[in-house]
Write a protein that holds these residues in place. Structure first.
Motif, PDB file in Angstrom:
ATOM      1  N   ALA A 213       0.828  -1.216   0.000  1.00  0.00           N
ATOM      2  CA  ALA A 213       0.000   0.000   0.000  1.00  0.00           C
ATOM      3  C   ALA A 213       0.856   1.257   0.000  1.00  0.00           C
ATOM      4  O   ALA A 213       0.491   2.272  -0.613  1.00  0.00           O
ATOM      5  CB  ALA A 213      -0.937  -0.008   1.209  1.00  0.00           C
ATOM      6  N   ALA A 214       2.014   1.200   0.674  1.00  0.00           N
ATOM      7  CA  ALA A 214       2.871   2.385   0.777  1.00  0.00           C
ATOM      8  C   ALA A 214       3.820   2.537  -0.412  1.00  0.00           C
ATOM      9  O   ALA A 214       4.368   3.616  -0.621  1.00  0.00           O
ATOM     10  CB  ALA A 214       3.682   2.312   2.067  1.00  0.00           C
ATOM     11  N   ALA A 215       4.026   1.454  -1.173  1.00  0.00           N
ATOM     12  CA  ALA A 215       4.974   1.495  -2.291  1.00  0.00           C
ATOM     13  C   ALA A 215       4.416   2.316  -3.449  1.00  0.00           C
ATOM     14  O   ALA A 215       3.204   2.441  -3.637  1.00  0.00           O
ATOM     15  CB  ALA A 215       5.283   0.074  -2.756  1.00  0.00           C
ATOM     16  N   SER A 216       5.334   2.856  -4.241  1.00  0.00           N
ATOM     17  CA  SER A 216       4.929   3.701  -5.355  1.00  0.00           C
ATOM     18  C   SER A 216       4.994   2.979  -6.702  1.00  0.00           C
ATOM     19  O   SER A 216       4.654   3.563  -7.729  1.00  0.00           O
ATOM     20  CB  SER A 216       5.821   4.948  -5.419  1.00  0.00           C
ATOM     21  N   GLY A 217       5.436   1.725  -6.706  1.00  0.00           N
ATOM     22  CA  GLY A 217       5.586   0.993  -7.954  1.00  0.00           C
ATOM     23  C   GLY A 217       4.307   0.328  -8.428  1.00  0.00           C
ATOM     24  O   GLY A 217       3.198   0.658  -7.994  1.00  0.00           O
ATOM     25  N   GLU A 274      -9.230  -2.692   6.828  1.00  0.00           N
ATOM     26  CA  GLU A 274      -8.805  -1.345   6.456  1.00  0.00           C
ATOM     27  C   GLU A 274      -7.805  -1.385   5.291  1.00  0.00           C
ATOM     28  O   GLU A 274      -7.918  -0.608   4.332  1.00  0.00           O
ATOM     29  CB  GLU A 274      -8.160  -0.657   7.665  1.00  0.00           C
ATOM     30  N   LEU A 275      -6.836  -2.275   5.400  1.00  0.00           N
ATOM     31  CA  LEU A 275      -5.810  -2.368   4.361  1.00  0.00           C
ATOM     32  C   LEU A 275      -6.385  -2.873   3.045  1.00  0.00           C
ATOM     33  O   LEU A 275      -5.989  -2.415   1.967  1.00  0.00           O
ATOM     34  CB  LEU A 275      -4.682  -3.291   4.830  1.00  0.00           C
ATOM     35  N   ASP A 281      -8.806   0.898  -3.172  1.00  0.00           N
ATOM     36  CA  ASP A 281      -8.894   2.301  -3.582  1.00  0.00           C
ATOM     37  C   ASP A 281      -7.689   2.718  -4.409  1.00  0.00           C
ATOM     38  O   ASP A 281      -7.795   3.567  -5.307  1.00  0.00           O
ATOM     39  CB  ASP A 281      -9.013   3.202  -2.349  1.00  0.00           C
ATOM     40  N   GLN A 282      -6.541   2.126  -4.120  1.00  0.00           N
ATOM     41  CA  GLN A 282      -5.305   2.465  -4.841  1.00  0.00           C
ATOM     42  C   GLN A 282      -5.127   1.632  -6.109  1.00  0.00           C
ATOM     43  O   GLN A 282      -4.108   1.759  -6.787  1.00  0.00           O
ATOM     44  CB  GLN A 282      -4.094   2.234  -3.922  1.00  0.00           C
ATOM     45  N   ASN A 283      -6.101   0.782  -6.401  1.00  0.00           N
ATOM     46  CA  ASN A 283      -6.012  -0.118  -7.562  1.00  0.00           C
ATOM     47  C   ASN A 283      -4.780  -1.011  -7.481  1.00  0.00           C
ATOM     48  O   ASN A 283      -4.091  -1.265  -8.465  1.00  0.00           O
ATOM     49  CB  ASN A 283      -5.994   0.689  -8.860  1.00  0.00           C
TER      50      ASN A 283
END
Length: 358
Positions: A213-217, A274-275, A281-283
Protein backbone atom coordinates in the motif's frame (compact mmCIF):
# COMPACT_ATOMS: atom_id res chain seq x y z
CA UNK A 1 28.26 -57.04 -8.49
CA UNK A 2 31.35 -55.32 -7.04
CA UNK A 3 29.19 -53.47 -4.50
CA UNK A 4 27.42 -56.68 -3.47
CA UNK A 5 30.69 -58.62 -3.08
CA UNK A 6 32.24 -55.82 -1.03
CA UNK A 7 29.29 -55.58 1.36
CA UNK A 8 29.07 -59.38 1.53
CA UNK A 9 32.65 -59.48 2.80
CA UNK A 10 31.92 -56.69 5.32
CA UNK A 11 34.47 -54.46 3.62
CA UNK A 12 34.12 -50.66 3.34
CA UNK A 13 32.57 -49.42 0.11
CA UNK A 14 34.05 -46.28 -1.43
CA UNK A 15 32.08 -43.35 -2.80
CA UNK A 16 33.59 -44.11 -6.21
CA UNK A 17 32.21 -47.66 -6.14
CA UNK A 18 28.71 -46.39 -5.32
CA UNK A 19 29.06 -43.75 -8.05
CA UNK A 20 29.94 -46.37 -10.65
CA UNK A 21 27.04 -48.56 -9.62
CA UNK A 22 24.57 -45.67 -10.01
CA UNK A 23 26.10 -44.59 -13.32
CA UNK A 24 25.78 -48.12 -14.72
CA UNK A 25 22.09 -48.62 -13.88
CA UNK A 26 20.43 -50.12 -16.95
CA UNK A 27 16.97 -51.22 -15.78
CA UNK A 28 14.14 -50.53 -13.34
CA UNK A 29 15.23 -53.52 -11.26
CA UNK A 30 18.70 -52.06 -10.85
CA UNK A 31 17.15 -48.82 -9.61
CA UNK A 32 15.66 -50.80 -6.72
CA UNK A 33 19.05 -52.39 -6.05
CA UNK A 34 20.75 -49.00 -6.09
CA UNK A 35 18.24 -47.66 -3.57
CA UNK A 36 19.24 -50.46 -1.19
CA UNK A 37 22.95 -49.81 -1.60
CA UNK A 38 22.51 -46.06 -1.18
CA UNK A 39 20.80 -46.83 2.13
CA UNK A 40 23.63 -49.19 3.11
CA UNK A 41 26.25 -46.61 2.17
CA UNK A 42 24.47 -43.92 4.20
CA UNK A 43 24.76 -46.15 7.27
CA UNK A 44 28.42 -46.99 6.68
CA UNK A 45 31.60 -45.31 8.00
CA UNK A 46 32.06 -43.63 4.60
CA UNK A 47 28.59 -42.03 4.64
CA UNK A 48 29.93 -38.45 4.57
CA UNK A 49 31.54 -39.02 1.17
CA UNK A 50 28.52 -39.54 -1.06
CA UNK A 51 29.37 -37.32 -4.02
CA UNK A 52 27.17 -34.60 -5.50
CA UNK A 53 27.44 -36.22 -8.92
CA UNK A 54 26.14 -39.49 -7.46
CA UNK A 55 23.06 -37.74 -6.11
CA UNK A 56 22.54 -36.04 -9.46
CA UNK A 57 23.06 -39.30 -11.34
CA UNK A 58 20.64 -41.13 -9.05
CA UNK A 59 17.84 -38.67 -9.80
CA UNK A 60 18.55 -38.82 -13.54
CA UNK A 61 18.51 -42.63 -13.55
CA UNK A 62 15.21 -42.67 -11.64
CA UNK A 63 13.67 -40.37 -14.24
CA UNK A 64 15.16 -42.40 -17.10
CA UNK A 65 13.77 -45.73 -15.91
CA UNK A 66 10.33 -44.60 -14.71
CA UNK A 67 11.19 -44.64 -11.02
CA UNK A 68 10.33 -41.06 -10.14
CA UNK A 69 8.59 -42.30 -7.00
CA UNK A 70 11.92 -43.72 -5.82
CA UNK A 71 13.61 -40.38 -6.41
CA UNK A 72 11.01 -38.53 -4.36
CA UNK A 73 11.08 -41.20 -1.65
CA UNK A 74 14.84 -40.88 -1.19
CA UNK A 75 14.65 -37.07 -1.19
CA UNK A 76 11.83 -37.10 1.39
CA UNK A 77 13.90 -39.54 3.47
CA UNK A 78 17.20 -37.77 2.85
CA UNK A 79 18.58 -38.49 6.31
CA UNK A 80 18.32 -42.23 5.64
CA UNK A 81 19.68 -42.13 2.08
CA UNK A 82 21.95 -39.09 2.04
CA UNK A 83 20.16 -37.66 -1.01
CA UNK A 84 20.54 -33.87 -0.79
CA UNK A 85 20.14 -32.62 -4.38
CA UNK A 86 21.56 -29.34 -5.62
CA UNK A 87 19.35 -26.69 -7.22
CA UNK A 88 19.77 -27.98 -10.76
CA UNK A 89 18.91 -31.54 -9.74
CA UNK A 90 15.87 -30.36 -7.81
CA UNK A 91 14.75 -28.53 -10.94
CA UNK A 92 15.02 -31.68 -13.08
CA UNK A 93 12.70 -33.63 -10.79
CA UNK A 94 10.35 -30.70 -10.23
CA UNK A 95 10.05 -30.03 -13.96
CA UNK A 96 9.16 -33.69 -14.52
CA UNK A 97 6.21 -33.49 -12.13
CA UNK A 98 5.04 -30.19 -13.60
CA UNK A 99 5.08 -31.56 -17.15
CA UNK A 100 2.87 -34.46 -16.01
CA UNK A 101 0.63 -32.00 -14.11
CA UNK A 102 1.19 -33.89 -10.87
CA UNK A 103 1.14 -30.69 -8.84
CA UNK A 104 0.58 -32.38 -5.48
CA UNK A 105 3.82 -34.35 -5.80
CA UNK A 106 5.51 -31.24 -7.18
CA UNK A 107 4.53 -29.34 -4.04
CA UNK A 108 5.78 -32.21 -1.92
CA UNK A 109 9.15 -31.76 -3.62
CA UNK A 110 8.99 -27.97 -3.20
CA UNK A 111 8.62 -28.61 0.53
CA UNK A 112 11.96 -30.44 0.43
CA UNK A 113 13.53 -27.53 -1.47
CA UNK A 114 12.23 -25.26 1.28
CA UNK A 115 13.57 -27.48 4.08
CA UNK A 116 16.96 -27.58 2.36
CA UNK A 117 16.75 -23.79 1.77
CA UNK A 118 17.68 -24.31 -1.88
CA UNK A 119 15.81 -21.40 -3.49
CA UNK A 120 18.99 -19.65 -4.63
CA UNK A 121 18.38 -20.09 -8.38
CA UNK A 122 15.68 -17.89 -9.97
CA UNK A 123 14.59 -20.92 -11.99
CA UNK A 124 13.91 -22.88 -8.78
CA UNK A 125 11.86 -19.98 -7.43
CA UNK A 126 9.84 -19.76 -10.65
CA UNK A 127 9.17 -23.50 -10.91
CA UNK A 128 8.26 -23.69 -7.24
CA UNK A 129 5.83 -20.79 -7.40
CA UNK A 130 4.28 -22.28 -10.54
CA UNK A 131 3.79 -25.67 -8.86
CA UNK A 132 2.33 -24.06 -5.74
CA UNK A 133 0.01 -21.80 -7.73
CA UNK A 134 -1.28 -24.67 -9.89
CA UNK A 135 -1.86 -26.90 -6.87
CA UNK A 136 -3.74 -24.21 -4.96
CA UNK A 137 -5.86 -23.58 -8.06
CA UNK A 138 -7.34 -27.06 -7.56
CA UNK A 139 -8.76 -25.85 -4.21
CA UNK A 140 -7.43 -28.81 -2.21
CA UNK A 141 -8.79 -29.58 1.25
CA UNK A 142 -5.71 -29.02 3.39
CA UNK A 143 -4.87 -30.23 6.86
CA UNK A 144 -3.09 -27.87 9.24
CA UNK A 145 0.14 -29.77 8.60
CA UNK A 146 -0.24 -29.28 4.85
CA UNK A 147 -1.09 -25.60 5.34
CA UNK A 148 2.08 -25.26 7.40
CA UNK A 149 4.23 -26.83 4.67
CA UNK A 150 2.60 -24.84 1.87
CA UNK A 151 2.78 -21.65 3.89
CA UNK A 152 6.49 -22.03 4.53
CA UNK A 153 7.14 -22.94 0.89
CA UNK A 154 5.20 -19.92 -0.39
CA UNK A 155 6.85 -17.56 2.05
CA UNK A 156 10.45 -18.62 1.42
CA UNK A 157 10.14 -19.06 -2.34
CA UNK A 158 8.52 -15.63 -2.66
CA UNK A 159 11.00 -13.68 -0.53
CA UNK A 160 13.48 -13.18 -3.39
CA UNK A 161 10.77 -12.11 -5.84
CA UNK A 162 9.92 -8.43 -5.47
CA UNK A 163 7.13 -8.73 -8.04
CA UNK A 164 3.37 -9.08 -7.64
CA UNK A 165 3.62 -12.86 -7.41
CA UNK A 166 6.48 -12.62 -4.90
CA UNK A 167 4.68 -10.39 -2.41
CA UNK A 168 1.44 -12.31 -2.99
CA UNK A 169 3.21 -15.55 -2.12
CA UNK A 170 4.66 -13.93 0.99
CA UNK A 171 1.21 -12.73 2.04
CA UNK A 172 -0.41 -16.11 1.53
CA UNK A 173 2.48 -17.91 3.19
CA UNK A 174 2.32 -15.73 6.30
CA UNK A 175 -1.47 -16.08 6.39
CA UNK A 176 -1.34 -19.89 6.29
CA UNK A 177 1.37 -19.97 8.95
CA UNK A 178 -0.62 -17.50 11.04
CA UNK A 179 -3.62 -19.81 10.83
CA UNK A 180 -1.51 -22.69 12.14
CA UNK A 181 -0.04 -20.45 14.84
CA UNK A 182 -3.48 -19.47 16.12
CA UNK A 183 -4.67 -23.09 16.05
CA UNK A 184 -1.64 -24.90 17.50
CA UNK A 185 0.81 -22.32 18.82
CA UNK A 186 4.08 -20.91 17.53
CA UNK A 187 6.15 -23.98 18.45
CA UNK A 188 4.21 -26.12 15.97
CA UNK A 189 4.88 -23.54 13.26
CA UNK A 190 8.68 -23.36 13.40
CA UNK A 191 9.58 -26.86 14.64
CA UNK A 192 11.72 -28.51 11.96
CA UNK A 193 11.27 -25.52 9.64
CA UNK A 194 13.67 -22.73 8.58
CA UNK A 195 11.24 -20.18 10.04
CA UNK A 196 11.25 -17.48 12.70
CA UNK A 197 10.22 -18.58 16.18
CA UNK A 198 8.74 -15.19 17.03
CA UNK A 199 4.97 -14.88 17.32
CA UNK A 200 2.95 -12.82 14.86
CA UNK A 201 2.66 -14.44 11.42
CA UNK A 202 -0.70 -12.77 10.77
CA UNK A 203 0.91 -9.49 11.76
CA UNK A 204 3.63 -10.15 9.18
CA UNK A 205 0.96 -10.82 6.58
CA UNK A 206 -0.54 -7.43 7.37
CA UNK A 207 2.94 -5.88 7.13
CA UNK A 208 3.18 -7.20 3.55
CA UNK A 209 -0.12 -5.49 2.76
CA UNK A 210 1.14 -2.26 4.35
CA UNK A 211 4.34 -2.30 2.30
CA UNK A 212 2.43 -2.77 -0.93
CA UNK A 213 0.00 0.00 0.00
CA UNK A 214 2.87 2.38 0.78
CA UNK A 215 4.97 1.49 -2.29
CA UNK A 216 4.93 3.70 -5.36
CA UNK A 217 5.59 0.99 -7.95
CA UNK A 218 3.34 -1.35 -9.93
CA UNK A 219 3.42 -4.20 -7.41
CA UNK A 220 -0.02 -5.47 -6.42
CA UNK A 221 -1.54 -8.31 -4.38
CA UNK A 222 -3.55 -11.12 -5.92
CA UNK A 223 -7.15 -10.91 -4.75
CA UNK A 224 -8.30 -14.30 -5.98
CA UNK A 225 -6.08 -16.53 -3.88
CA UNK A 226 -4.37 -14.29 -1.32
CA UNK A 227 -6.52 -11.63 0.24
CA UNK A 228 -9.44 -14.05 0.51
CA UNK A 229 -7.18 -16.61 2.16
CA UNK A 230 -6.09 -14.16 4.84
CA UNK A 231 -9.71 -13.23 5.41
CA UNK A 232 -10.72 -16.88 5.77
CA UNK A 233 -7.85 -17.50 8.18
CA UNK A 234 -9.05 -14.63 10.35
CA UNK A 235 -12.69 -15.66 10.10
CA UNK A 236 -11.84 -19.22 11.08
CA UNK A 237 -10.14 -18.10 14.25
CA UNK A 238 -12.88 -15.62 15.16
CA UNK A 239 -15.83 -17.95 14.57
CA UNK A 240 -15.66 -19.50 18.03
CA UNK A 241 -17.54 -22.63 16.98
CA UNK A 242 -15.30 -25.18 18.69
CA UNK A 243 -16.67 -27.44 21.38
CA UNK A 244 -15.49 -27.00 24.94
CA UNK A 245 -13.31 -30.13 24.79
CA UNK A 246 -11.59 -29.06 21.58
CA UNK A 247 -10.98 -25.59 22.93
CA UNK A 248 -9.48 -27.04 26.11
CA UNK A 249 -7.09 -29.26 24.10
CA UNK A 250 -6.04 -26.27 21.98
CA UNK A 251 -5.36 -24.16 25.06
CA UNK A 252 -3.15 -26.92 26.49
CA UNK A 253 -1.01 -26.83 23.33
CA UNK A 254 -0.17 -23.12 23.59
CA UNK A 255 1.62 -20.99 26.19
CA UNK A 256 0.94 -17.53 27.56
CA UNK A 257 2.73 -15.89 24.64
CA UNK A 258 0.43 -17.67 22.18
CA UNK A 259 -2.55 -16.58 24.25
CA UNK A 260 -1.34 -12.99 24.12
CA UNK A 261 -1.05 -13.27 20.33
CA UNK A 262 -4.59 -14.62 20.09
CA UNK A 263 -5.85 -11.62 22.01
CA UNK A 264 -4.69 -9.42 19.12
CA UNK A 265 -7.03 -11.11 16.65
CA UNK A 266 -9.78 -8.43 16.70
CA UNK A 267 -7.14 -5.82 15.89
CA UNK A 268 -5.75 -7.97 13.06
CA UNK A 269 -9.20 -8.46 11.55
CA UNK A 270 -9.96 -4.74 11.74
CA UNK A 271 -6.58 -3.79 10.30
CA UNK A 272 -6.97 -6.34 7.51
CA UNK A 273 -10.30 -4.83 6.42
CA UNK A 274 -8.80 -1.35 6.46
CA UNK A 275 -5.81 -2.37 4.36
CA UNK A 276 -7.95 -4.28 1.89
CA UNK A 277 -10.10 -1.22 1.33
CA UNK A 278 -7.01 0.94 0.98
CA UNK A 279 -5.50 -1.40 -1.59
CA UNK A 280 -8.73 -1.51 -3.57
CA UNK A 281 -8.89 2.30 -3.58
CA UNK A 282 -5.30 2.46 -4.84
CA UNK A 283 -6.01 -0.12 -7.56
CA UNK A 284 -3.38 -2.42 -6.06
CA UNK A 285 -5.51 -5.55 -6.01
CA UNK A 286 -4.54 -7.88 -8.86
CA UNK A 287 -7.56 -9.79 -10.23
CA UNK A 288 -5.38 -12.59 -11.61
CA UNK A 289 -4.92 -15.77 -9.58
CA UNK A 290 -1.61 -16.97 -8.22
CA UNK A 291 -1.61 -19.63 -10.94
CA UNK A 292 -2.04 -17.03 -13.68
CA UNK A 293 0.71 -14.86 -12.21
CA UNK A 294 3.07 -17.83 -11.93
CA UNK A 295 2.31 -18.87 -15.51
CA UNK A 296 3.09 -15.37 -16.76
CA UNK A 297 6.33 -15.28 -14.77
CA UNK A 298 7.41 -18.65 -16.19
CA UNK A 299 6.67 -17.55 -19.75
CA UNK A 300 8.63 -14.33 -19.30
CA UNK A 301 11.66 -15.42 -17.29
CA UNK A 302 12.11 -19.19 -17.10
CA UNK A 303 13.91 -19.70 -20.44
CA UNK A 304 16.59 -17.13 -19.64
CA UNK A 305 17.03 -18.47 -16.11
CA UNK A 306 17.40 -22.06 -17.34
CA UNK A 307 19.95 -21.01 -19.95
CA UNK A 308 22.13 -19.60 -17.19
CA UNK A 309 21.58 -22.75 -15.11
CA UNK A 310 22.70 -24.94 -18.01
CA UNK A 311 25.91 -22.98 -18.44
CA UNK A 312 26.69 -23.35 -14.73
CA UNK A 313 25.80 -27.05 -14.89
CA UNK A 314 28.26 -27.69 -17.72
CA UNK A 315 31.03 -26.10 -15.67
CA UNK A 316 30.01 -28.22 -12.68
CA UNK A 317 30.08 -31.41 -14.76
CA UNK A 318 33.65 -30.64 -15.85
CA UNK A 319 34.65 -30.22 -12.21
CA UNK A 320 32.93 -33.51 -11.35
CA UNK A 321 34.78 -35.32 -14.13
CA UNK A 322 38.11 -33.93 -12.94
CA UNK A 323 37.38 -35.06 -9.39
CA UNK A 324 36.33 -38.52 -10.63
CA UNK A 325 39.66 -38.90 -12.47
CA UNK A 326 41.55 -37.82 -9.37
CA UNK A 327 39.69 -40.35 -7.20
CA UNK A 328 40.18 -43.10 -9.77
CA UNK A 329 43.92 -42.37 -9.86
CA UNK A 330 44.09 -42.41 -6.08
CA UNK A 331 42.18 -45.71 -6.04
CA UNK A 332 44.65 -47.21 -8.53
CA UNK A 333 47.63 -46.07 -6.46
CA UNK A 334 46.12 -47.52 -3.29
CA UNK A 335 45.55 -50.86 -5.03
CA UNK A 336 49.16 -50.94 -6.19
CA UNK A 337 50.37 -50.07 -2.70
CA UNK A 338 48.11 -52.71 -1.14
CA UNK A 339 49.42 -55.34 -3.57
CA UNK A 340 53.04 -54.41 -2.76
CA UNK A 341 52.35 -54.66 0.97
CA UNK A 342 50.69 -58.03 0.43
CA UNK A 343 53.71 -59.35 -1.48
CA UNK A 344 56.06 -58.03 1.22
CA UNK A 345 54.06 -59.79 3.92
CA UNK A 346 54.04 -63.01 1.92
CA UNK A 347 57.81 -62.80 1.39
CA UNK A 348 58.34 -62.13 5.08
CA UNK A 349 56.17 -65.13 6.05
CA UNK A 350 58.04 -67.33 3.55
CA UNK A 351 61.37 -66.24 5.02
CA UNK A 352 60.17 -66.96 8.54
CA UNK A 353 58.91 -70.40 7.46
CA UNK A 354 62.27 -71.21 5.81
CA UNK A 355 64.19 -70.13 8.88
CA UNK A 356 61.99 -72.28 11.11
CA UNK A 357 62.50 -75.30 8.84
CA UNK A 358 66.29 -75.06 9.31
Amino acid sequence: FVVWMTYDRNLPVSSLTISRFVDNISSREEVDQAEYYLYKFRHSPNCWYLRDWTVHGWIRQCLKYGARDKALHTVKNKVQYGIYPDDFTFNLLLDSYIKDEDFKSACSLVEEVMLQEAFDLPSTQILSLYALGCYLATRPQLTLSEERSLGASLLISGISQGTTIGVSAQLLGNALLGKVEFAKGIHVVFKGMPLSWEQGYLERALAVMERVAAASGDVKLSKDSLLEELSSASDTESSGEESGGEEEKKNQAVDEHDQAERAKLPHYVSRFKELRSQLEDQNKVEPASLQALATALAQQSLAAAEKSDLEQYEVRVQAWEAEKKMLAQREKEMKVKAEQEKQERQAQLAAQAAAAAQ
